[in-house]
Design a protein around this motif. Sequence first.
Motif, PDB file in Angstrom:
ATOM      1  N   THR A 229       0.876  -1.162   0.013  1.00  0.00           N
ATOM      2  CA  THR A 229      -0.088  -0.094  -0.216  1.00  0.00           C
ATOM      3  C   THR A 229       0.853   1.338  -0.172  1.00  0.00           C
ATOM      4  O   THR A 229       2.076   1.221   0.449  1.00  0.00           O
ATOM      5  N   PRO A 230       0.348   2.318  -0.415  1.00  0.00           N
ATOM      6  CA  PRO A 230       1.000   3.803  -0.554  1.00  0.00           C
ATOM      7  C   PRO A 230       1.789   4.046   0.835  1.00  0.00           C
ATOM      8  O   PRO A 230       2.799   4.280   0.989  1.00  0.00           O
ATOM      9  N   LEU A 231       0.912   3.898   1.860  1.00  0.00           N
ATOM     10  CA  LEU A 231       1.486   4.077   3.224  1.00  0.00           C
ATOM     11  C   LEU A 231       2.634   3.319   3.649  1.00  0.00           C
ATOM     12  O   LEU A 231       3.422   3.790   4.433  1.00  0.00           O
ATOM     13  N   ARG A 232       2.435   1.907   3.321  1.00  0.00           N
ATOM     14  CA  ARG A 232       3.291   0.748   3.725  1.00  0.00           C
ATOM     15  C   ARG A 232       4.527   1.375   2.903  1.00  0.00           C
ATOM     16  O   ARG A 232       5.645   1.116   3.771  1.00  0.00           O
ATOM     17  N   VAL A 233       4.568   1.670   1.502  1.00  0.00           N
ATOM     18  CA  VAL A 233       5.770   1.736   0.848  1.00  0.00           C
ATOM     19  C   VAL A 233       6.592   3.017   1.439  1.00  0.00           C
ATOM     20  O   VAL A 233       7.782   3.247   1.486  1.00  0.00           O
ATOM     21  N   LEU A 234       5.676   4.081   2.087  1.00  0.00           N
ATOM     22  CA  LEU A 234       6.223   5.303   2.420  1.00  0.00           C
ATOM     23  C   LEU A 234       6.997   5.117   3.778  1.00  0.00           C
ATOM     24  O   LEU A 234       7.979   5.516   4.224  1.00  0.00           O
ATOM     25  N   VAL A 307     -15.476  17.984  11.087  1.00  0.00           N
ATOM     26  CA  VAL A 307     -16.688  18.008  10.499  1.00  0.00           C
ATOM     27  C   VAL A 307     -17.134  16.884   9.665  1.00  0.00           C
ATOM     28  O   VAL A 307     -16.293  16.701   8.673  1.00  0.00           O
ATOM     29  N   GLU A 308     -18.245  16.466   9.684  1.00  0.00           N
ATOM     30  CA  GLU A 308     -18.904  15.437   8.732  1.00  0.00           C
ATOM     31  C   GLU A 308     -20.221  15.932   8.596  1.00  0.00           C
ATOM     32  O   GLU A 308     -20.955  15.882   9.494  1.00  0.00           O
ATOM     33  N   ASP A 309     -20.571  16.072   7.290  1.00  0.00           N
ATOM     34  CA  ASP A 309     -21.974  16.495   7.236  1.00  0.00           C
ATOM     35  C   ASP A 309     -22.458  17.516   7.915  1.00  0.00           C
ATOM     36  O   ASP A 309     -23.563  17.376   8.540  1.00  0.00           O
ATOM     37  N   GLY A 310     -21.774  18.410   8.104  1.00  0.00           N
ATOM     38  CA  GLY A 310     -21.958  19.453   8.850  1.00  0.00           C
ATOM     39  C   GLY A 310     -22.138  19.573  10.470  1.00  0.00           C
ATOM     40  O   GLY A 310     -22.286  20.500  11.188  1.00  0.00           O
ATOM     41  N   ARG A 311     -21.695  18.380  10.857  1.00  0.00           N
ATOM     42  CA  ARG A 311     -21.749  18.113  12.365  1.00  0.00           C
ATOM     43  C   ARG A 311     -20.330  17.962  12.874  1.00  0.00           C
ATOM     44  O   ARG A 311     -19.494  17.363  11.982  1.00  0.00           O
ATOM     45  N   ARG A 312     -19.876  18.381  13.807  1.00  0.00           N
ATOM     46  CA  ARG A 312     -18.753  18.113  14.525  1.00  0.00           C
ATOM     47  C   ARG A 312     -18.420  16.963  15.122  1.00  0.00           C
ATOM     48  O   ARG A 312     -19.300  16.318  15.812  1.00  0.00           O
ATOM     49  N   ILE A 313     -17.480  16.111  14.670  1.00  0.00           N
ATOM     50  CA  ILE A 313     -17.438  14.706  15.155  1.00  0.00           C
ATOM     51  C   ILE A 313     -16.094  14.659  15.728  1.00  0.00           C
ATOM     52  O   ILE A 313     -15.660  13.548  16.586  1.00  0.00           O
ATOM     53  N   GLY A 314     -15.308  15.443  16.167  1.00  0.00           N
ATOM     54  CA  GLY A 314     -14.034  15.444  16.893  1.00  0.00           C
ATOM     55  C   GLY A 314     -13.122  16.545  16.494  1.00  0.00           C
ATOM     56  O   GLY A 314     -13.418  17.619  16.073  1.00  0.00           O
ATOM     57  N   THR A 315     -11.891  16.532  17.277  1.00  0.00           N
ATOM     58  CA  THR A 315     -10.921  17.501  17.291  1.00  0.00           C
ATOM     59  C   THR A 315      -9.543  17.052  16.962  1.00  0.00           C
ATOM     60  O   THR A 315      -9.391  15.739  17.025  1.00  0.00           O
ATOM     61  N   LEU A 316      -8.765  17.705  16.451  1.00  0.00           N
ATOM     62  CA  LEU A 316      -7.301  17.459  16.079  1.00  0.00           C
ATOM     63  C   LEU A 316      -6.604  18.634  16.594  1.00  0.00           C
ATOM     64  O   LEU A 316      -6.461  19.622  16.206  1.00  0.00           O
ATOM     65  N   SER A 317      -5.312  18.000  17.291  1.00  0.00           N
ATOM     66  CA  SER A 317      -4.189  18.989  17.462  1.00  0.00           C
ATOM     67  C   SER A 317      -2.870  18.589  16.959  1.00  0.00           C
ATOM     68  O   SER A 317      -2.782  17.627  16.385  1.00  0.00           O
ATOM     69  N   PHE A 318      -2.026  19.241  17.104  1.00  0.00           N
ATOM     70  CA  PHE A 318      -0.642  18.932  16.540  1.00  0.00           C
ATOM     71  C   PHE A 318      -0.142  17.624  17.188  1.00  0.00           C
ATOM     72  O   PHE A 318       0.232  16.694  16.284  1.00  0.00           O
ATOM     73  N   ALA A 319      -0.580  17.340  18.307  1.00  0.00           N
ATOM     74  CA  ALA A 319      -0.112  15.901  18.994  1.00  0.00           C
ATOM     75  C   ALA A 319      -0.750  14.873  18.310  1.00  0.00           C
ATOM     76  O   ALA A 319      -0.306  13.724  18.072  1.00  0.00           O
ATOM     77  N   ASP A 320      -2.028  15.190  17.953  1.00  0.00           N
ATOM     78  CA  ASP A 320      -2.690  13.913  17.396  1.00  0.00           C
ATOM     79  C   ASP A 320      -2.398  13.706  15.874  1.00  0.00           C
ATOM     80  O   ASP A 320      -2.215  12.636  15.660  1.00  0.00           O
ATOM     81  N   VAL A 321      -1.911  14.950  15.236  1.00  0.00           N
ATOM     82  CA  VAL A 321      -1.443  14.429  13.863  1.00  0.00           C
ATOM     83  C   VAL A 321       0.077  13.765  14.106  1.00  0.00           C
ATOM     84  O   VAL A 321       0.151  12.812  13.288  1.00  0.00           O
ATOM     85  N   ARG A 322       0.823  14.137  14.989  1.00  0.00           N
ATOM     86  CA  ARG A 322       2.169  13.438  15.259  1.00  0.00           C
ATOM     87  C   ARG A 322       1.765  12.258  15.458  1.00  0.00           C
ATOM     88  O   ARG A 322       2.538  11.252  15.357  1.00  0.00           O
ATOM     89  N   ALA A 323       0.929  11.772  16.430  1.00  0.00           N
ATOM     90  CA  ALA A 323       0.706  10.372  16.827  1.00  0.00           C
ATOM     91  C   ALA A 323       0.175   9.528  15.713  1.00  0.00           C
ATOM     92  O   ALA A 323       0.582   8.472  15.463  1.00  0.00           O
ATOM     93  N   ALA A 324      -0.513  10.126  14.764  1.00  0.00           N
ATOM     94  CA  ALA A 324      -1.333   9.362  13.465  1.00  0.00           C
ATOM     95  C   ALA A 324      -0.017   9.112  12.755  1.00  0.00           C
ATOM     96  O   ALA A 324       0.078   7.985  12.067  1.00  0.00           O
ATOM     97  N   LEU A 325       0.912  10.005  12.506  1.00  0.00           N
ATOM     98  CA  LEU A 325       2.046   9.809  11.502  1.00  0.00           C
ATOM     99  C   LEU A 325       3.113   8.599  12.230  1.00  0.00           C
ATOM    100  O   LEU A 325       3.390   7.985  11.692  1.00  0.00           O
ATOM    101  N   LEU A 326       3.173   8.621  13.376  1.00  0.00           N
ATOM    102  CA  LEU A 326       4.043   7.602  14.129  1.00  0.00           C
ATOM    103  C   LEU A 326       3.276   6.095  14.186  1.00  0.00           C
ATOM    104  O   LEU A 326       3.829   5.301  13.876  1.00  0.00           O
ATOM    105  N   ALA A 327       1.902   6.162  14.266  1.00  0.00           N
ATOM    106  CA  ALA A 327       1.173   5.076  14.112  1.00  0.00           C
ATOM    107  C   ALA A 327       1.336   4.534  12.970  1.00  0.00           C
ATOM    108  O   ALA A 327       1.425   3.251  12.801  1.00  0.00           O
ATOM    109  N   SER A 328       1.525   5.284  11.632  1.00  0.00           N
ATOM    110  CA  SER A 328       1.752   4.748  10.683  1.00  0.00           C
ATOM    111  C   SER A 328       2.750   4.213   9.946  1.00  0.00           C
ATOM    112  O   SER A 328       2.921   3.413   9.280  1.00  0.00           O
ATOM    113  N   GLU A 329       3.795   4.485  10.885  1.00  0.00           N
ATOM    114  CA  GLU A 329       5.014   3.916  10.650  1.00  0.00           C
ATOM    115  C   GLU A 329       5.094   2.191  11.354  1.00  0.00           C
ATOM    116  O   GLU A 329       6.081   1.755  10.850  1.00  0.00           O
ATOM    117  N   ARG A 330       4.329   1.890  12.066  1.00  0.00           N
ATOM    118  CA  ARG A 330       4.012   0.608  12.556  1.00  0.00           C
ATOM    119  C   ARG A 330       3.359  -0.423  11.789  1.00  0.00           C
ATOM    120  O   ARG A 330       2.626  -0.114  10.729  1.00  0.00           O
TER     121      ARG A 330
END
Lengths: 330, 203
Positions: A229-234, A307-330
């Motif tokens: 997958t693209p993510l895997r290869v990266l 937001v999705e369909d005009g409704r707020r479903i959550g939040t994202l901070s710098f830390a969340d983005v970084r966590a997602a990036l690190l998670a993608s490496e596993r």
Amino acid sequence: MSDGATGAAVRLRDVAVRYPEADRDAVGGVDLDVPAGAFVVLLGPSGCGKSTLLRTINRLVLPYRGAIEVGGSDVTESDPETLRRGIGYVIQAVGLFPHLSVAKNIAVVPQLLRWPADAIAARVDELLELVRLDPARYRERLPRELSGGEQQRVGVARALAARPRVLLMDEPFGAVDAIVRTSLQDETLRIHRVLGTTILFVTHDVDEALRLADRIVVMKEGRIEQDGTPLRVLAKPATPYVEALLDAKDAVRRLSLLHARDALRPANGADTAGAPLGAQAYRVEAGATLRTVLSELLEHADAVDVVEDGRRIGTLSFADVRAALLASER
Amino acid sequence: MNFVVRHPVEIAWRTLEHVQLVTIALAVACAIALPVGIFIARNRRLGDVVLGGLNILYTIPSLALLALLVPLFGIGTTTALIALVAYALMILVRNVVAGIRGVPFALVDAARGLGMSTRQTLWRVEIPQALPVMLGGVRLATITLIALATLASWVNAGGLGTLVLYGLQHDDPSRALAGSAIAAALAIAADLALRRLENLVRT
Ligand SMILES: Nc1ncnc2c1ncn2[C@@H]1O[C@H](COP(=O)(O)OP(=O)(O)OP(=O)(O)O)[C@@H](O)[C@H]1O
Ligand SMILES: [Mg+2]
């Protein structure tokens, strides 16, 4: 469009090609399994054998070793013309026939298959609409009366005319500018979603590969260097070559493959989840890439609402983005 | 001009003969050149050999060619036709080969990739694409043959050359002039007509 056309699987086993008078294999023993309906991108530098490999599938190039199956049957079983009429083929040079109108170009394969004239005419209009060209305006034009991007669209329509179960695309958008290229990529993704055709797509543009593929096959000197997958290869380049080719160290590039939806911190508590939007907060769509989110964060706030369909479903901070990036490496 | 006025029947007759020689030679040459040209266009080495050979033939002066043919085929229309066909072939084969070889690879590749057979690719893609170049050859061959056919009178095959030859031999310049002028007019007319045809197929 309810074509009922679904993709066929493509299987290559130990496929090797050597051109006459060459001193080494252009393709050297490739194994590749493409499941039905997949979008696989062959990526690699010029001369690594991408086109050659692609052309073995519709028998424009004959391997001296190995076996190729399309939809479960060996490609050497049927005669090459019959095989090719069932496989769409789009090339960089487009190859529209200059002496034939757009409609006649698109009709080539149905005509070879002796479809009745009214069925062909209906199909031509249907395809022009599929690639977003107004049939009434474009049907009777000659290829030279089209822009490069429009020619590419007609090339795609022509390849899809007889509802092929496999579509081979060899650097189809190499000759158009970045904006047109992006919109053609979007169209291709949409068509893939709608028709479910198996697509094998050749490019040497890394960003194009990352955008389109659900699987990337990285090639080097006639062999497969990595397949995933693209993510895997990266995230986990198998070799230094793959890492260098994809510039895999570039974290921002990886972020462009991750989406807000998958990284967000859900809005908790029954009263806030799905709550109407507050006026002040910066927001991003759930389908936005984390790359977009990052630039929002850098410019505007420490956290953004998702937001999705005009409704707020959550939040994202710098830390969340970084966590997602690190998670993608596993 | 007064010769034309005084001998309308002879003029018409010789002109007809001339056109006939050219038309027959051209038709035969086309029928041969198309398949031969297509065949050798597909084969790099054979094509180069044949084209080289034709180029050498083309440098033989036309009268010398006639002289070479007379011992083989005698005096008469046959010999004239053979010489004319030979000249037309040189031009036509070259243009057929150039036309077919000039078709962009991408078009042939696309045709094959879409599932056209070799024959379908030839008729539906290669020949239509090569048509303007091939017609250019026909035009060149036609005006060359109209000029060359004036030499047919040397082997007693008639045509406008008869007027020229007779006029020169019998000190009748207006007869010779009439023959040349009509041949020139024919060539110009053919050139214009065939150019128009070329433009038609190009669009
Ligand atoms: N028809 C041919 N005859 C001989 N050699 C060929 C032919 N086509 C390709 N090759 C050679 O085979 C190798 C692989 O070529 P191929 O066209 O498959 O590369 P590619 O990855 O598609 O490159 P590009 O990105 O430039 O299109 C190259 O070394 C090329 O020179
Ligand atoms: Mg290529």
